[in-house]
Each structure stands twice: as structure tokens, then as C-alpha cells.
Design a protein around this motif. Structure first.
Motif, PDB file in Angstrom:
ATOM      1  N   ALA A   1       0.835  -1.219   0.000  1.00 11.82           N
ATOM      2  CA  ALA A   1       0.000   0.000   0.000  1.00 11.82           C
ATOM      3  C   ALA A   1       0.861   1.258   0.000  1.00 11.82           C
ATOM      4  CB  ALA A   1      -0.927   0.005   1.208  1.00 11.82           C
ATOM      5  N   LEU A   2       1.942   1.255   0.789  1.00  8.58           N
ATOM      6  CA  LEU A   2       2.743   2.474   0.940  1.00  8.58           C
ATOM      7  C   LEU A   2       3.304   2.994  -0.391  1.00  8.58           C
ATOM      8  CD1 LEU A   2       4.490   1.773   4.362  1.00  8.58           C
ATOM      9  CD2 LEU A   2       2.611   3.346   3.873  1.00  8.58           C
ATOM     10  N   PRO A   3       3.894   2.133  -1.239  1.00 12.80           N
ATOM     11  CA  PRO A   3       4.351   2.653  -2.530  1.00 12.80           C
ATOM     12  C   PRO A   3       3.201   3.234  -3.360  1.00 12.80           C
ATOM     13  CG  PRO A   3       5.177   0.434  -2.179  1.00 12.80           C
ATOM     14  CD  PRO A   3       4.235   0.716  -1.061  1.00 12.80           C
ATOM     15  N   GLY A   4       2.014   2.697  -3.160  1.00 12.81           N
ATOM     16  CA  GLY A   4       0.862   3.178  -3.922  1.00 12.81           C
ATOM     17  C   GLY A   4       0.474   4.603  -3.571  1.00 12.81           C
ATOM     18  N   LEU A   5       0.958   5.089  -2.422  1.00 11.27           N
ATOM     19  CA  LEU A   5       0.618   6.445  -1.993  1.00 11.27           C
ATOM     20  C   LEU A   5       1.705   7.433  -2.397  1.00 11.27           C
ATOM     21  CD1 LEU A   5      -0.480   5.247   1.496  1.00 11.27           C
ATOM     22  CD2 LEU A   5      -1.999   6.354  -0.134  1.00 11.27           C
TER      23      LEU A   5
ATOM     24  N   LYS B   1       4.197   3.671  -7.718  1.00  6.54           N
ATOM     25  CA  LYS B   1       2.749   3.568  -7.907  1.00  6.54           C
ATOM     26  C   LYS B   1       2.416   2.427  -8.843  1.00  6.54           C
ATOM     27  CE  LYS B   1      -0.374   7.365  -7.413  1.00  6.54           C
ATOM     28  NZ  LYS B   1      -0.399   8.797  -7.458  1.00  6.54           N
ATOM     29  N   GLY B   2       3.217   2.312  -9.906  1.00  5.05           N
ATOM     30  CA  GLY B   2       3.030   1.250 -10.897  1.00  5.05           C
ATOM     31  C   GLY B   2       3.180  -0.126 -10.259  1.00  5.05           C
TER      32      GLY B   2
ATOM     33  N   SER C   1      -3.525 -10.374   0.448  1.00  2.35           N
ATOM     34  CA  SER C   1      -2.685  -9.179   0.586  1.00  2.35           C
ATOM     35  C   SER C   1      -3.100  -8.065  -0.373  1.00  2.35           C
ATOM     36  CB  SER C   1      -1.215  -9.541   0.368  1.00  2.35           C
ATOM     37  OG  SER C   1      -1.023  -9.972  -0.962  1.00  2.35           O
ATOM     38  N   ALA C   2      -3.591  -8.439  -1.548  1.00  8.28           N
ATOM     39  CA  ALA C   2      -4.011  -7.411  -2.510  1.00  8.28           C
ATOM     40  C   ALA C   2      -5.177  -6.603  -1.938  1.00  8.28           C
ATOM     41  CB  ALA C   2      -4.418  -8.058  -3.826  1.00  8.28           C
TER      42      ALA C   2
ATOM     43  N   ILE D   1      -7.241  -1.765   1.242  1.00  7.35           N
ATOM     44  CA  ILE D   1      -7.843  -1.259   2.477  1.00  7.35           C
ATOM     45  C   ILE D   1      -6.911  -0.253   3.146  1.00  7.35           C
ATOM     46  CG2 ILE D   1      -8.512  -1.909   4.832  1.00  7.35           C
ATOM     47  CD1 ILE D   1      -9.510  -4.589   3.643  1.00  7.35           C
ATOM     48  N   PHE D   2      -5.629  -0.606   3.233  1.00  2.20           N
ATOM     49  CA  PHE D   2      -4.658   0.304   3.846  1.00  2.20           C
ATOM     50  C   PHE D   2      -4.548   1.603   3.057  1.00  2.20           C
ATOM     51  CE2 PHE D   2      -2.848  -3.146   6.466  1.00  2.20           C
ATOM     52  CZ  PHE D   2      -2.655  -2.430   7.623  1.00  2.20           C
ATOM     53  N   ARG D   3      -4.508   1.476   1.732  1.00  4.47           N
ATOM     54  CA  ARG D   3      -4.367   2.669   0.905  1.00  4.47           C
ATOM     55  C   ARG D   3      -5.543   3.629   1.159  1.00  4.47           C
ATOM     56  NH1 ARG D   3      -5.238   4.246  -4.644  1.00  4.47           N
ATOM     57  NH2 ARG D   3      -6.590   2.446  -4.878  1.00  4.47           N
TER      58      ARG D   3
END
Lengths: 246, 239
Positions: A66-70, A77-78, A126-127, A132-134
Motif C-alpha cells: 500500500a505504501l508505494p501506492g501512496l 505507484k506502478g 494481501s491485494a 484497504i490500507f491505501r
């Protein structure tokens, strides 16, 4: 919740009066019934252990994804998007079979049934944890990051002390949902021979030929387990509510 | 600050702004909404990254790197319009988190420091409470104390009283006046002209991302040069 349980029990007992049922297979007053019942319940430990281990691992992977997604960085992000889209697209049963039969060949290692189950369930989940975390982290006000910057906290400290504690409180109901989901999905690991609740029931059905009664017991086992989890999550929510006193 | 510009997409929030603030100087920035006041002070601690020009703090030019971040963390405190307290931490923990985690202070030292600043903003008795249990004025005073615990050289205030009920504005302004009198370097965006007249050495008037007027306080209120500034003052000063 207790009402739901009560009604379900009553329904089962009432229908048990009809002549089609043969409760003797799990009647605890007879030695045979007791043995069968114990046999069925003996899978409980593995179901719980499997689900809890898998959910813990999936939460950790989920957070790390999730963290890289933010991030504002496109590459990071990719990575997040690719992981979520790919993993989410794999059916859990297929994931279990692939991890148990495929992965050992690929890495030339041996994986026990238990760990194959844990890895497959954890990866699958995990996906969803990542999403959810994001969402949870994104729901925290930008001002919290800015305030954290003004008291000289770096990224890790900001996440650890400021953002995640607030985000986790918000996503607790969703995390509880995932645990319930995990408990149910753990039944699929029976296909690779994991001696958990569902596998035990299947084995007993083969010897006793009473699928109706045995699977009804199985159903009740999951129901009770999940009601306990739900109550636990609600208790935790209330506790955090009073802790934080918002 | 030399010729600083900042763009949000195609909108230019700051248009070649230059300003010098001496150590110990109290600057009040005012102007109509959308004039770039907040962006100006947010560029100083790099909550907004400036696109052009240079910002120098205590001899260190700010770049987008770790060393600049350290300079900001060491020197600059900030108080926000919306307080931005950490809602999940007690008042005391709000104050001590920074000193403990980034100044390497022991919990005991940090607690003492925090209590000292809570006394100074006159709410030591609220230390164990959570932000949501305090009034707006109290929350903002906690926010000021939180910043002071980092012992900054410069304090930035971004409309610190704009989100407060009228009866709570003074308790916050009193704390700010005291802080100004203690010699703290302050850059303050506010519409509280009474406060400005009382503490500011320098008044800055901004409009459309430019500094229109930058002059000493007496001159600013008595004989502002630009027409826009005169109009603005007429609109906001009590009749």
C-alpha cells in the motif's frame, strides 16, 4: 448475534425431528458419536492457526504494497497497481494449487501443506489488504502530515506515530471482515490435504455416509468461529474508541 | 526570499516575491483571500515547494534535499488555521513526540519541557486530555506549545485565529503577543489588525501573488501607499 445463532440452532434441531436425519453419527452420548465429534473438532486448531498466520502475513504484505501506492513516484505507484491487479485476479483455489504443486518445482524447495496454505491465503488476501490500507491512509487529513513535518518527524516516524494509528482505527472493521473471509477461505486448503475443519468433515463423510449431519456440524463450526471473531472485532473497536476518546 | 514564484498548475500563486526577515523581526502578512499569503509562508518551510527564485534561512539556501529539510526542522515552527493536533495522542504526547523522536530527548526531559510550555500557554492542567476534549482556543494554544517545544528560531502562523469562535480569539492572541515580546522571529498571516498594530515591526500586504506593500507598521496603517492596500484596510478595519 446470539439471536441469529439461536434461530439457526432451533431450525437445525427442529428439522432434526424429521425422519431423514441421523444425528446418531455425532451424538455425544454414544461412544461412536463422541469419537466422531472429537474427530470433527480436531481440525479447529489448524483452521484457526492457518487463518491467523495468513492474515498477519497478508496485513504485513498489504501494508508494504500500500505504501508505494501512496507515493508520487510513478514507478512505485506502478508496482502497487500491478501487484494489486495481478494478485486480485487469481482465484484462491488456483493460488493454493499453484503454490503447493507449482512453487516447489519452480524454486526446487519443499513446502509443507500448512505453509503452502498460509502463503496462498496470505498472497491472495494481501491485494485486498493493500487496497484497504491505501484507502485508510488516504482518508487521513493532509494537515496531519504537515503538522508532523513541523515537529521534524521523518517519513517512517510520521507513518508509525501519526498516520497508521489513526488509519488502523478507521480500517478496523474492514480488517475484521478480511479475517472472517480468511477463516472461510481456509476451508479451500482442504483440497491439498490440510487437516483442518473441512478436510476432517470430508473424511468423516466418506466413512459414515451421513453428509447432511456432518456438513451441518461443519457449517455450525464456522458460524460459531466467525461470531466469536465478529464479537472480538467489535470489542476492539469499542476499546479503541474509548482509548482515543474522540 | 528572492524572486520566489510558485505555480499550481497554470495558476501563479506567487509572482516573483522578495522579502527579507531579520532575526527577531515580527512580520504580519495580510491581503485578500487567494492573494498568496498562505503560500508565501508555506514556501518558507517547504510545505509548498517553490518553483523559481531562492529562499535562504540562516545562510542556508533551501534546495529540495535532506540538508534543507534539516535546516527547516531545526529552525522553523508552524501553527495552522485548523490546529492540526494529533487527535489520537494526549496533549502531552502531542508536545513530546517531536522532541523525543527528532531531538533525541529522554521522555522525562521532554515532559518537563512540554509542561514548561503548557504553563506558558496557560493550560498545564489539560496535559492528560485529548485534543477533542479541548475548546478551539485551547487546542490552538496546544498547537503553539507543540511548535515551541521544538525550540524554533522562526515561528510561522497561518491564520491562527480564523477557525476560532470570536470569544476564543483573544486567549490565542495573548499568547502570541507574549511570544512576540519574548523576541521570537514571527511571520504571521492574519486579519487581526489590532494584533498587527500591537506587535508587528513590519506589515506586508499581498494581492494576486505579489507583495504590494512592505513597510513598517506605523506607516502602513497611517499612510499606505497603494490604492489596493488603502481599500483593503478600509474594508477590514472597524468602522
Amino acid at each position: 448475534m446470539t439471536r441469529v445463532l439461536f434461530i439457526t440452532l432451533m431450525a437445525v434441531l427442529l428439522s432434526a425431528c424429521s425422519s431423514d436425519w441421523g444425528w446418531y453419527v455425532v451424538n455425544p452420548t454414544t461412544p461412536k458419536g463422541m469419537t466422531n465429534l472429537k474427530f470433527l473438532l480436531s481440525g479447529l486448531g489448524y483452521t484457526v492457526l492457518l487463518s491467523v498466520t495468513a492474515i498477519v502475513i497478508s496485513i504485513i504484505i498489504g501494508l508494504l504494497v500500500a505504501l508505494p501506492g501512496l507515493s508520487k513516484n510513478r514507478l512505485l505507484k506502478g508496482f502497487n497497481r500491478t501487484y494489486v491487479e495481478l494478485v486480485r485476479a487469481v482465484p484462491i483455489l488456483v493460488m493454493i494449487l499453484w503454490v503447493y504443486y507449482g512453487l516447489p518445482q519452480l524454486l526446487s524447495v519443499t513446502i509443507t501443506v500448512f505453509w503452502a496454505g498460509v502463503i496462498a491465503l496470505a498472497l491472495s488476501d494481501s491485494a485486498f489488504e493493500a487496497e484497504i490500507f491505501r484507502a485508510g491512509i488516504q482518508s487521513i487529513d493532509k494537515g496531519q502530515y504537515e503538522a508532523s513535518h513541523t515537529v521534524a518527524l521523518g517519513y517512517v516516524d510520521t507513518m508509525r506515530f501519526i498516520i497508521l494509528p489513526q488509519a488502523i482505527k478507521r480500517i478496523l472493521p474492514a480488517l475484521g471482515n478480511q479475517l472472517v473471509y480468511m477463516l472461510k477461505m481456509s476451508s479451500l486448503v482442504s483440497v491439498i490435504g490440510m487437516q483442518e475443519l473441512t478436510r476432517k468433515a470430508n473424511e468423516l463423510v466418506v466413512t459414515e455416509y451421513r453428509p447432511l449431519e456432518i456438513y451441518t456440524i461443519l457449517l455450525l463450526e464456522y458460524l460459531v468461529l466467525i461470531l466469536i471473531v465478529s464479537a472480538g472485532v467489535r470489542w476492539l473497536e469499542r476499546r479503541m474508541e474509548t482509548d482515543i476518546a474522540r | 526570499m528572492q524572486s520566489v514564484s510558485k505555480f499550481f498548475g497554470s495558476f501563479q500563486a506567487l509572482n516573483s516575491v522578495s522579502i527579507d526577515v531579520r532575526l527577531g523581526e515580527r512580520v504580519v502578512v495580510c491581503g485578500p483571500s487567494g492573494s498568496g499569503k498562505s503560500t508565501l509562508i508555506r514556501c518558507i518551510n517547504q510545505l509548498e515547494k517553490h518553483d523559481e527564485g531562492s529562499i535562504t534561512i540562516d545562510g542556508h539556501p533551501l534546495q529540495h534535499n535532506k540538508k534543507s529539510l534539516q535546516v527547516i526542522h531545526d529552525n522553523i515552527g508552524m501553527v495552522f488555521q485548523q490546529f492540526n493536533l494529533f487527535p489520537h495522542l494526549s496533549v502531552l504526547d502531542n508536545l513530546t513526540l517531536g522532541p523525543i523522536r527528532s531531538r533525541g530527548m529522554s521522555k522525562k526531559q521532554a515532559n518537563e519541557l512540554a509542561m514548561q510550555y503548557l504553563e506558558r500557554v496557560r493550560i498545564p492542567e489539560q496535559a492528560a486530555k485529548y485534543p477533542s476534549q479541548l475548546s478551539g482556543g485551547q487546542q490552538q494554544r496546544v498547537a503553539i506549545a507543540r511548535s515551541l517545544c521544538m525550540e524554533p528560531k522562526i515561528m510561522l502562523f497561518d491564520e491562527p485565529t480564523s477557525a476560532l469562535d470570536p470569544e476564543m480569539i483573544n486567549e490565542v492572541l495573548d499568547v502570541m503577543v507574549e511570544l512576540a515580546e519574548s523576541g521570537m522571529t514571527m511571520i504571521c498571516v492574519t486579519h487581526e489588525m489590532g494584533f498587527a498594530r500591537r506587535v508587528a515591526d513590519t506589515m506586508v500586504f499581498m494581492d494576486h501573488g505579489q507583495i504590494i506593500e512592505n513597510t513598517n507598521t506605523a506607516k502602513f496603517f497611517d499612510s499606505p501607499e497603494s490604492e489596493r492596500c488603502q481599500e483593503f484596510l478600509q474594508q477590514i478595519l472597524p468602522h
